[in-house]
Design an enzyme around this catalytic site. Structure first.
Site, mmCIF file in Angstrom:
data_model
loop_
_atom_site.group_PDB
_atom_site.id
_atom_site.type_symbol
_atom_site.label_atom_id
_atom_site.label_comp_id
_atom_site.label_asym_id
_atom_site.label_seq_id
_atom_site.Cartn_x
_atom_site.Cartn_y
_atom_site.Cartn_z
ATOM 1 N N SER A 147 0.590 -0.722 0.043
ATOM 2 C CA SER A 147 0.663 -0.108 0.130
ATOM 3 C C SER A 147 0.997 1.453 0.194
ATOM 4 O O SER A 147 1.982 0.926 0.290
ATOM 5 C CB SER A 147 -1.325 -0.266 0.783
ATOM 6 N N TYR A 160 -1.408 -0.786 10.562
ATOM 7 C CA TYR A 160 -1.382 -0.934 8.807
ATOM 8 C C TYR A 160 -0.088 -1.008 7.999
ATOM 9 O O TYR A 160 0.641 -1.404 7.431
ATOM 10 C CB TYR A 160 -2.676 -0.205 8.302
HETATM 11 P P1 NDP Z 1 -11.760 -6.570 -0.125
HETATM 12 O O1 NDP Z 1 -12.010 -6.211 2.014
HETATM 13 O O2 NDP Z 1 -11.758 -6.313 -1.073
HETATM 14 O O3 NDP Z 1 -10.078 -7.638 0.559
HETATM 15 C C1 NDP Z 1 -9.913 -8.163 1.063
HETATM 16 C C2 NDP Z 1 -9.824 -9.707 1.356
HETATM 17 O O4 NDP Z 1 -8.881 -10.625 2.260
HETATM 18 C C3 NDP Z 1 -11.157 -11.297 1.238
HETATM 19 O O5 NDP Z 1 -11.519 -11.135 0.117
HETATM 20 C C4 NDP Z 1 -11.047 -11.591 2.386
HETATM 21 O O6 NDP Z 1 -12.168 -12.031 2.274
HETATM 22 C C5 NDP Z 1 -9.365 -12.209 2.151
HETATM 23 N N1 NDP Z 1 -9.387 -12.242 3.518
HETATM 24 C C6 NDP Z 1 -9.354 -11.341 4.912
HETATM 25 N N2 NDP Z 1 -8.962 -12.392 6.185
HETATM 26 C C7 NDP Z 1 -8.525 -13.415 5.313
HETATM 27 C C8 NDP Z 1 -7.405 -15.038 5.702
HETATM 28 N N3 NDP Z 1 -7.704 -14.682 6.964
HETATM 29 N N4 NDP Z 1 -6.994 -15.622 4.956
HETATM 30 C C9 NDP Z 1 -7.783 -15.333 3.251
HETATM 31 N N5 NDP Z 1 -8.143 -14.317 2.655
HETATM 32 C C10 NDP Z 1 -8.931 -13.361 4.081
HETATM 33 O O7 NDP Z 1 -10.487 -5.321 0.556
HETATM 34 P P2 NDP Z 1 -8.914 -4.697 -0.887
HETATM 35 O O8 NDP Z 1 -9.503 -5.584 -2.256
HETATM 36 O O9 NDP Z 1 -9.117 -3.560 -1.264
HETATM 37 O O10 NDP Z 1 -7.903 -5.399 -0.262
HETATM 38 C C11 NDP Z 1 -6.556 -6.146 -0.742
HETATM 39 C C12 NDP Z 1 -5.223 -6.101 -0.657
HETATM 40 O O11 NDP Z 1 -5.414 -4.763 -1.067
HETATM 41 C C13 NDP Z 1 -4.941 -5.954 0.963
HETATM 42 O O12 NDP Z 1 -4.067 -6.440 1.249
HETATM 43 C C14 NDP Z 1 -5.098 -4.045 0.841
HETATM 44 O O13 NDP Z 1 -4.216 -3.953 2.229
HETATM 45 C C15 NDP Z 1 -4.648 -3.553 -0.385
HETATM 46 N N6 NDP Z 1 -4.847 -2.139 -0.479
HETATM 47 C C16 NDP Z 1 -6.318 -1.686 -0.494
HETATM 48 C C17 NDP Z 1 -6.486 -0.779 -1.015
HETATM 49 C C18 NDP Z 1 -8.016 -0.193 -0.786
HETATM 50 O O14 NDP Z 1 -8.197 0.803 -0.877
HETATM 51 N N7 NDP Z 1 -8.640 -0.585 -1.296
HETATM 52 C C19 NDP Z 1 -5.337 0.512 -0.748
HETATM 53 C C20 NDP Z 1 -3.579 -0.416 -1.243
HETATM 54 C C21 NDP Z 1 -4.184 -2.132 -0.235
HETATM 55 P P3 NDP Z 1 -12.564 -13.748 2.864
HETATM 56 O O15 NDP Z 1 -13.216 -12.242 4.141
HETATM 57 O O16 NDP Z 1 -13.913 -14.091 2.389
HETATM 58 O O17 NDP Z 1 -11.562 -14.525 3.802
#
Ligand code: NDP
Length: 253
Positions: A147, A160
């Site tokens: 990020s 974070y």
């Molecule tokens: P989402 O919340 O949409 O996606 C997060 C994903 O992680 C979900 O599919 C969730 O699925 C999965 N997840 C959470 N806990 C677990 C676990 N214990 N095991 C396996 N999977 C897990 O957010 P984003 O798509 O935005 O996030 C994706 C990445 O991008 C993250 O690393 C985030 O930090 C990073 N990011 C996002 C930004 C933004 O502004 N959105 C900016 C910069 C970075 P489930 O709950 O089904 O397990």
């Protein structure tokens, strides 16, 4: 879409929503077989159906990546169903900002467990396959989602940001080590992307900051990051884009 990834086997963590879901679709549309990992099995099954209906190949693997054994079992299933993975998009993450003085220690731990330990569990499970695939096919990709919080200062986001600084620095160091084995390591640092990530935020100050940012900035779409992942993976074997920062045009920092 040009089928630039035919013959590739991709694994996407955090694939049940947001950036991971969009990337799974992108990679499948480019011809890769895609294994999708997250905890919500129903969302993964729906995604697999969508990919299959569009002519792609996908496999749902409901996995909690914070459980060390689960990604190892998933890796065995990928090897059986698709042959070994040659692309890991290591993307699952959670963002729970709060002022440090509030001692939200459970949320600190949750972020460390997923963003650091979960990321490492996936690397531990799939790295042998990436190395073997690179030896066989000439190239493999480990692409980690960090990020801009890894670089920039956002008060209340200290834990974070710390986890994402870990991801960025780990990626740089691993790249130096794995390049000699033809495993490319890349790290993506997005600015704000509209996903479920913001829905887990409970801190009033951070919620206000996000609301203000929504007023003034057109946030990135998950598909914007997905296209970037597809672009990285489609490069010639000699090219390793080490680090990509992708920002909404109107987001300054
Ligand atoms: P989402 O919340 O949409 O996606 C997060 C994903 O992680 C979900 O599919 C969730 O699925 C999965 N997840 C959470 N806990 C677990 C676990 N214990 N095991 C396996 N999977 C897990 O957010 P984003 O798509 O935005 O996030 C994706 C990445 O991008 C993250 O690393 C985030 O930090 C990073 N990011 C996002 C930004 C933004 O502004 N959105 C900016 C910069 C970075 P489930 O709950 O089904 O397990």
């Amino acid at each position: 879409m040009t089928q630039t990834l035919i013959g590739r086997v991709a694994v996407v963590t955090g694939a049940s929503s947001g950036i991971g879901e969009a990337t799974a679709k992108q990679l499948a549309a480019a011809g890769a077989k895609v294994a999708v990992l997250a905890r919500r099995a129903d969302r993964l099954e729906r995604l697999v159906k969508e990919i299959e209906q569009a002519g792609g190949t996908a496999l749902a693997l409901p996995v909690d990546v914070t459980d060390t054994a689960a990604p190892v079992a998933a890796a065995a299933q990928v090897a059986t169903e698709f042959g070994g993975a040659d692309l890991l998009f290591n993307n699952a993450g959670v963002m729970l900002p709060a002022p440090a003085a509030e001692l939200a220690v459970q949320q600190w731990q949750q972020q460390i467990d997923l963003n650091i330990s979960g990321l490492m569990n996936a690397i531990g499970a799939f790295l042998p396959q990436l190395i073997a695939s690179a030896a066989e096919k000439g190239v493999a990709d480990l692409i980690n989602t960090s990020s801009i919080a890894a670089q920039n200062i956002f008060p209340s986001f200290a834990v974070y940001s710390g986890t994402k600084a870990y991801v960025t620095h780990l990626s740089r160091t691993l790249r130096a080590e794995l390049g000699a084995k033809d495993v490319r390591v890349s790290v993506i640092e997005p600015g704000i992307v509209g996903t479920e990530l913001q829905e887990h935020v409970t801190d009033p100050g951070a919620l206000q900051w996000l609301a203000d940012a929504k007023e003034t900035i057109t946030w990135l779409h998950p598909e914007d990051v997905a296209q970037t992942v597809g672009f990285l993976a489609a490069q010639p074997a000699r090219v390793n884009l080490q680090q990509v920062t992708i920002m909404p045009t109107r987001q300054a920092a």
